[in-house]
Design an enzyme around this catalytic site. Structure first.
Site, PDB file in Angstrom:
ATOM      1  N   TYR A   1     -36.008  -8.189  44.539  1.00  0.00           N
ATOM      2  CA  TYR A   1     -34.713  -7.857  43.967  1.00  0.00           C
ATOM      3  C   TYR A   1     -34.215  -8.996  43.076  1.00  0.00           C
ATOM      4  O   TYR A   1     -33.849  -8.794  41.913  1.00  0.00           O
ATOM      5  CB  TYR A   1     -33.696  -7.565  45.069  1.00  0.00           C
ATOM      6  CG  TYR A   1     -32.347  -7.123  44.531  1.00  0.00           C
ATOM      7  CD1 TYR A   1     -32.183  -5.844  44.006  1.00  0.00           C
ATOM      8  CD2 TYR A   1     -31.253  -7.987  44.541  1.00  0.00           C
ATOM      9  CE1 TYR A   1     -30.954  -5.442  43.495  1.00  0.00           C
ATOM     10  CE2 TYR A   1     -30.024  -7.589  44.037  1.00  0.00           C
ATOM     11  CZ  TYR A   1     -29.883  -6.313  43.526  1.00  0.00           C
ATOM     12  OH  TYR A   1     -28.669  -5.916  43.015  1.00  0.00           O
TER      13      TYR A   1
ATOM     14  N   ASN B   1     -28.225   1.118  34.287  1.00  0.00           N
ATOM     15  CA  ASN B   1     -27.592   0.960  35.598  1.00  0.00           C
ATOM     16  C   ASN B   1     -28.550   1.232  36.764  1.00  0.00           C
ATOM     17  O   ASN B   1     -28.362   0.686  37.849  1.00  0.00           O
ATOM     18  CB  ASN B   1     -26.392   1.908  35.694  1.00  0.00           C
ATOM     19  CG  ASN B   1     -25.809   1.977  37.079  1.00  0.00           C
ATOM     20  OD1 ASN B   1     -25.092   1.088  37.514  1.00  0.00           O
ATOM     21  ND2 ASN B   1     -26.123   3.053  37.814  1.00  0.00           N
TER      22      ASN B   1
END
Length: 244
Positions: free
Chosen positions: A150, A87
């Site tokens: 990203y 995560n």
């Protein structure tokens, strides 16, 4: 019935935000959870709040040595690992002309290399457990374009998920990716961005942001035996944004 009864899970980036929501739901569903994060103060406090079935370990997810330590501590406290939720991650919103090589390498290390290290390091423990489930948190930007750095790393997580799923299937280890859209975390809905976020939410087919708990329910499904025949797949939770 508890959907994760008897399972041992590791969740990275779990001191706050979506990782904390995942950890809370996993504990409620009967799992023993190792929470990792760089924020030791928040992580220790949250683990104490969750109770005896939670253990916090400070971790730099880009460190191979830290991964070995996390697995060892998980096995020592709870036994072989059944579930890994990769995560932890960071965001960046710079133009390709402005981002430095150092900044680019940092986001690759944290968002991409960490996932590789987590899967590689946890697999032997899962083999001891007789199999397991790895859930890699990507993003809707692992499916469509977004910011350089990203987007690149989130596409990489999607690709690694498929490759690792094929590698690990013979060992009874499933690997899937989750692709959240815009989630109503404190960082997103803070006062200086609240108006812009509310305006953006009108463009989402479901006309609202997702709550962290909604993503957690998807992660729970993939961690549990309910998804026993799902591997190498993307699970999108974006309110319909990428369907447009």
């Amino acid at each position: 019935m508890s959907r994760l009864a008897g399972k041992v899970a590791i969740i990275t980036g779990a001191a706050q935000g979506m990782g904390a929501a995942h950890a809370k739901l996993f504990i409620e569903q009967g799992a023993k959870v190792v929470l990792t994060d760089l924020n030791e103060e928040k992580g220790q406090a949250f683990a104490a709040e969750l109770g005896e079935n939670a253990l916090f370990v400070k971790q730099n997810v880009a460190s191979e040595e830290d991964w070995a330590t996390v697995i060892a501590k998980a096995e020592e406290a709870f036994g072989p690992v059944n579930v890994l939720v990769n995560n932890a991650g960071i965001t960046m919103a710079k133009n390709i002309l402005d981002i430095t090589v150092e900044e680019y390498r940092r986001i690759v290390e944290i968002n991409q290399v960490s996932v590789f290290l987590g899967m590689k390091t946890v697999a032997p423990s899962m083999m001891k457990a007789g199999g397991g489930s790895i859930v890699n948190i990507s993003s809707m930007n692992g499916l469509v374009g977004g910011a350089v750095g990203y987007t690149d790393t989130k596409f990489a997580v999607r690709g690694m998920t498929k490759a690792a799923a094929l590698n690990l299937a013979p060992m009874g280890i499933r690997v899937n990716s989750v692709h959240p859209g815009v989630i109503a975390t404190p960082m997103i809905v803070q006062e200086d961005t609240k108006a812009a976020v509310e305006e953006f939410s009108k463009s989402i087919p479901l006309k609202r942001l997702a709550q962290s708990e909604e993503v957690s329910k998807m992660v729970l499904f993939l961690a549990s035996d309910d998804s026993s025949y799902s591997t190498g797949s993307e699970f999108v939770i974006d309110g319909g944004l990428t369907a447009q």
